[in-house]
Design a protein around this motif. Structure first.
Motif, mmCIF file in Angstrom:
data_model
loop_
_atom_site.group_PDB
_atom_site.id
_atom_site.type_symbol
_atom_site.label_atom_id
_atom_site.label_comp_id
_atom_site.label_asym_id
_atom_site.label_seq_id
_atom_site.Cartn_x
_atom_site.Cartn_y
_atom_site.Cartn_z
ATOM 1 N N THR A 24 -11.539 -69.344 9.739
ATOM 2 C CA THR A 24 -11.325 -68.168 10.591
ATOM 3 C C THR A 24 -11.913 -66.912 9.958
ATOM 4 O O THR A 24 -12.579 -66.113 10.634
ATOM 5 N N ALA A 25 -11.692 -66.737 8.650
ATOM 6 C CA ALA A 25 -12.180 -65.535 7.971
ATOM 7 C C ALA A 25 -13.699 -65.471 7.942
ATOM 8 O O ALA A 25 -14.302 -64.416 8.163
ATOM 9 N N ILE A 26 -14.334 -66.617 7.695
ATOM 10 C CA ILE A 26 -15.801 -66.639 7.618
ATOM 11 C C ILE A 26 -16.418 -66.408 9.000
ATOM 12 O O ILE A 26 -17.385 -65.650 9.146
ATOM 13 N N LEU A 27 -15.852 -67.055 10.029
ATOM 14 C CA LEU A 27 -16.362 -66.838 11.386
ATOM 15 C C LEU A 27 -16.272 -65.362 11.775
ATOM 16 O O LEU A 27 -17.196 -64.807 12.380
ATOM 17 N N LYS A 28 -15.156 -64.727 11.427
ATOM 18 C CA LYS A 28 -14.967 -63.317 11.775
ATOM 19 C C LYS A 28 -15.945 -62.429 11.020
ATOM 20 O O LYS A 28 -16.572 -61.533 11.592
ATOM 21 N N TYR A 29 -16.104 -62.688 9.720
ATOM 22 C CA TYR A 29 -16.960 -61.829 8.900
ATOM 23 C C TYR A 29 -18.418 -61.908 9.350
ATOM 24 O O TYR A 29 -19.129 -60.901 9.357
ATOM 25 N N PHE A 30 -18.864 -63.112 9.723
ATOM 26 C CA PHE A 30 -20.280 -63.301 10.030
ATOM 27 C C PHE A 30 -20.599 -63.242 11.521
ATOM 28 O O PHE A 30 -21.655 -63.715 11.951
ATOM 29 N N GLU A 31 -19.724 -62.666 12.320
ATOM 30 C CA GLU A 31 -20.065 -62.424 13.726
ATOM 31 C C GLU A 31 -21.318 -61.548 13.779
ATOM 32 O O GLU A 31 -21.452 -60.595 13.003
ATOM 33 N N TYR A 32 -22.231 -61.862 14.681
ATOM 34 C CA TYR A 32 -23.464 -61.078 14.752
ATOM 35 C C TYR A 32 -23.860 -60.804 16.204
ATOM 36 O O TYR A 32 -23.427 -61.485 17.134
ATOM 37 N N VAL A 33 -24.685 -59.790 16.367
ATOM 38 C CA VAL A 33 -25.180 -59.347 17.673
ATOM 39 C C VAL A 33 -26.668 -59.634 17.745
ATOM 40 O O VAL A 33 -27.396 -59.423 16.773
ATOM 41 N N THR A 34 -27.142 -60.133 18.885
ATOM 42 C CA THR A 34 -28.574 -60.378 19.080
ATOM 43 C C THR A 34 -29.154 -59.353 20.057
ATOM 44 O O THR A 34 -28.449 -58.860 20.946
ATOM 45 N N LEU A 35 -30.421 -59.060 19.884
ATOM 46 C CA LEU A 35 -31.139 -58.139 20.767
ATOM 47 C C LEU A 35 -32.055 -58.926 21.688
ATOM 48 O O LEU A 35 -32.793 -59.806 21.245
ATOM 49 N N SER A 36 -32.000 -58.608 22.974
ATOM 50 C CA SER A 36 -32.952 -59.156 23.949
ATOM 51 C C SER A 36 -33.701 -57.975 24.548
ATOM 52 O O SER A 36 -33.074 -57.028 25.049
#
Length: 293
Positions: A50-62
């Motif tokens: 859970t902690a790793i998934l939360k920390y490494f959430e990312y946004v992509t640009l289109s």
């Protein structure tokens, strides 16, 4: 996850090693270690996950590529917020700031997060891109040609090849207009769940709203998938085929320099081989030289 991500706080491009180093020195890591020493051992892996998934959430640009798009070489070793603001850099800076304001630590853009000088990395990126957009927590679709009062359906973004998968893959999409304002000031956390926006997207793309919100890559209804892409264009002719690999969940060699006809021929042959659906060859208009594959 993508091998390189932009750190939205600092504006520095981070390799996977640098991303892990950032995590190991973060408050989130320290809290995780503390929790893991006191928690039930049976729940330890769940905490870590859970902690790793939360920390490494990312946004992509289109987006549509324009003038002076920054490459990997342009930003390596620099803070993007310190680089002179040519048009492409302004877009990248604005994108990272929007991601930062939405409390995301990581951001990814196809212009500068891929080493396009490496054919092996380019092959991997094209094969993985659909999943990168799908796994992103948010995709920001920047419509550079739509003013604040304009309609999204008028944007060239809907007539480009790569943006089809960038619309279908992610679960959460927000549209931003020319001046980096939310489309029609809609404060929804996901424009894909806004009924009015979905209706506009249907009209602009010819894609039913069911596919827009619940799309799965694969061979189902292959003819429709080709039809969605049929009026779109790409700068590199071969990309007409390559931009569809993720939509059909295909992993084929990327051979830049081949003709568009050859790339499409390989794509159609693989679709028919896997789906046995020969209707993908039934078109009205100029005869295809691949009518017999």
């Amino acid at each position: 996850m993508p091998t390189r991500l932009l750190h939205t706080h600092t504006g520095v491009l981070c390799t996977r090693h640098a991303q892990l180093t950032q995590f190991m020195s973060s408050q989130q890591y320290k809290r995780l270690v503390s929790l893991c020493t006191t928690c039930d051992p049976n729940k330890r892996m769940e905490l870590v996950h859970t902690a790793i998934l939360k920390y490494f959430e990312y946004v992509t640009l289109s987006h549509r590529w324009g003038e002076d798009e920054p490459s990997l070489r342009d930003i390596e070793g620099h803070r993007i917020y310190d680089i002179s603001a040519k048009e492409g850099f302004k877009k990248l800076q604005a994108f990272c700031l929007v991601a930062f304001e939405r409390d995301f630590l990581w951001a990814w853009s196809d212009t500068c997060c891929i080493d396009k000088d490496s054919s092996a990395e380019l092959q991997e990126a094209i094969g993985s891109m659909f999943e990168w957009y799908r796994r992103s927590s948010l995709t920001i679709a920047y419509l550079s040609d739509v003013p604040d009062t304009g309609s999204l359906g008028n944007s060239e973004w809907f007539r480009r090849g790569w943006t089809l998968q960038e619309l279908l893959a992610p679960g959460t999409v927000l549209f931003y207009t020319q001046n980096w304002s939310l489309y029609k000031n809609l404060m929804s956390s996901n424009h894909k769940t806004d009924i009015a926006v979905l209706e506009e997207l249907e009209r602009a793309t010819g894609v039913d709203s069911w596919f827009l919100t619940r799309f799965s890559p694969g061979m189902d209804d292959a003819r429709s998938r080709l039809q969605w892409a049929s009026l779109r264009r790409t700068t590199r002719p071969e990309d007409i085929a390559y931009s569809l690999f993720g939509i059909f969940n295909l992993h084929l060699p990327v051979l830049y320099g081949e003709s568009a006809e050859n790339a499409l021929g390989r794509l159609l042959a693989e679709i028919i081989s896997q789906s046995s659906d020969t209707s993908v060859l039934d078109w009205v208009g100029e005869a295809s030289r691949f009518h017999s594959c």
